[in-house]
Scaffold this motif. Structure first.
Motif, PDB file in Angstrom:
ATOM      1  N   HIS A 287       0.847  -1.186   0.000  1.00 50.01           N
ATOM      2  CA  HIS A 287       0.000   0.000   0.000  1.00 50.01           C
ATOM      3  C   HIS A 287       0.881   1.234   0.000  1.00 50.01           C
ATOM      4  O   HIS A 287       1.749   1.392   0.858  1.00 50.01           O
ATOM      5  CB  HIS A 287      -0.932   0.011   1.210  1.00 50.01           C
ATOM      6  CG  HIS A 287      -2.026   1.008   1.081  1.00 50.01           C
ATOM      7  ND1 HIS A 287      -1.818   2.351   1.228  1.00 50.01           N
ATOM      8  CD2 HIS A 287      -3.328   0.862   0.780  1.00 50.01           C
ATOM      9  CE1 HIS A 287      -2.954   2.993   1.044  1.00 50.01           C
ATOM     10  NE2 HIS A 287      -3.889   2.108   0.771  1.00 50.01           N
ATOM     11  N   PRO A 288       0.679   2.136  -0.974  1.00 53.50           N
ATOM     12  CA  PRO A 288       1.619   3.240  -1.147  1.00 53.50           C
ATOM     13  C   PRO A 288       1.380   4.461  -0.268  1.00 53.50           C
ATOM     14  O   PRO A 288       2.226   5.326  -0.200  1.00 53.50           O
ATOM     15  CB  PRO A 288       1.396   3.631  -2.612  1.00 53.50           C
ATOM     16  CG  PRO A 288      -0.035   3.306  -2.851  1.00 53.50           C
ATOM     17  CD  PRO A 288      -0.301   2.070  -2.022  1.00 53.50           C
ATOM     18  N   LEU A 289       0.237   4.544   0.395  1.00 58.34           N
ATOM     19  CA  LEU A 289      -0.091   5.803   1.048  1.00 58.34           C
ATOM     20  C   LEU A 289       0.453   5.938   2.464  1.00 58.34           C
ATOM     21  O   LEU A 289       1.296   6.775   2.746  1.00 58.34           O
ATOM     22  CB  LEU A 289      -1.612   6.014   1.048  1.00 58.34           C
ATOM     23  CG  LEU A 289      -2.240   6.117  -0.338  1.00 58.34           C
ATOM     24  CD1 LEU A 289      -3.739   6.261  -0.231  1.00 58.34           C
ATOM     25  CD2 LEU A 289      -1.643   7.287  -1.101  1.00 58.34           C
ATOM     26  N   LYS A 290      -0.026   5.156   3.363  1.00 55.36           N
ATOM     27  CA  LYS A 290       0.350   5.324   4.758  1.00 55.36           C
ATOM     28  C   LYS A 290       0.607   3.973   5.397  1.00 55.36           C
ATOM     29  O   LYS A 290      -0.005   2.972   5.035  1.00 55.36           O
ATOM     30  CB  LYS A 290      -0.770   6.013   5.532  1.00 55.36           C
ATOM     31  CG  LYS A 290      -1.039   7.432   5.096  1.00 55.36           C
ATOM     32  CD  LYS A 290      -2.156   8.029   5.944  1.00 55.36           C
ATOM     33  CE  LYS A 290      -2.460   9.443   5.503  1.00 55.36           C
ATOM     34  NZ  LYS A 290      -3.555  10.023   6.275  1.00 55.36           N
TER      35      LYS A 290
END
Length: 187
Positions: A78-81
């Motif tokens: 997952h790239p966000l958080k």
């Protein structure tokens, strides 16, 4: 995952019995257990419709045009958080003694301000917990709090009785409760 494993084992037994099985699937475990894969693409709709790769999972991982092979070789992160830690002081709903249908005196803590998933095998009580106990009780308590202003003092003091649990707390900071289900929205 247990249900998926049972299904995959049943498919394997059918195959071992001499049957041909053709499965259209996006599940990674199913793809990895297949004896032969046919990857059609390279994209969807007008960007698809041709053979990209076929063979084993290892063969797909070696095919540069296979998106499925790339995902098998290096699953996305997952790239966000990063996952947010749940600390002891994180606000949470506290449901105690949930006992309805298959639920057997569960104590559940649901952190607020987080994405929470309820998982379990078929028939284990996920929907009962989420909808019939948690949703129903939190919605009733929040609605009572919102409408008690303007009532007489006697009516304002009576909270709705709890359904399917012995205690519920932590809902005081919740302003409204919405349910999104699988009912089609319409046109």
């Amino acid at each position: 995952p247990r249900d998926n494993g049972v299904l995959l084992d049943a498919l394997a037994r059918l195959s071992e019995g001499g049957n041909t099985l053709v499965v259209v699937e996006h599940d990674e475990d199913t793809i990895r257990r297949a004896e032969h894969l046919i990857d059609i693409g390279p994209g969807a709709g007008v960007r698809g419709g041709r053979l990209v790769a076929q063979g084993t999972a290892a063969d797909l991982m070696q095919a540069p045009e296979s998106i499925t092979g790339r995902m098998l070789a290096a699953p996305l992160k997952h790239p966000l958080k990063a996952r947010r830690e749940i600390m002891p002081d994180t606000p949470q709903l506290r449901l105690q003694g949930a006992a309805l249908h298959n639920l057997q005196a569960l104590d559940v803590f649901v952190p607020l301000g987080r994405l929470v998933a309820v998982t379990g095998v078929s028939g284990s009580g996920k929907s009962t917990l989420a909808r019939e106990v948690l949703l129903a009780n939190v919605a009733a308590q929040v609605a009572h709090r919102a409408t008690k202003a303007g009532r007489d003092a006697a009516a304002a003091g009576r909270r709705p009785s709890l359904q399917g649990c012995s205690a519920l707390s932590g809902y005081e900071g919740i302003d409204r409760v919405l349910e999104v289900d699988q009912t089609p929205i319409g046109k």
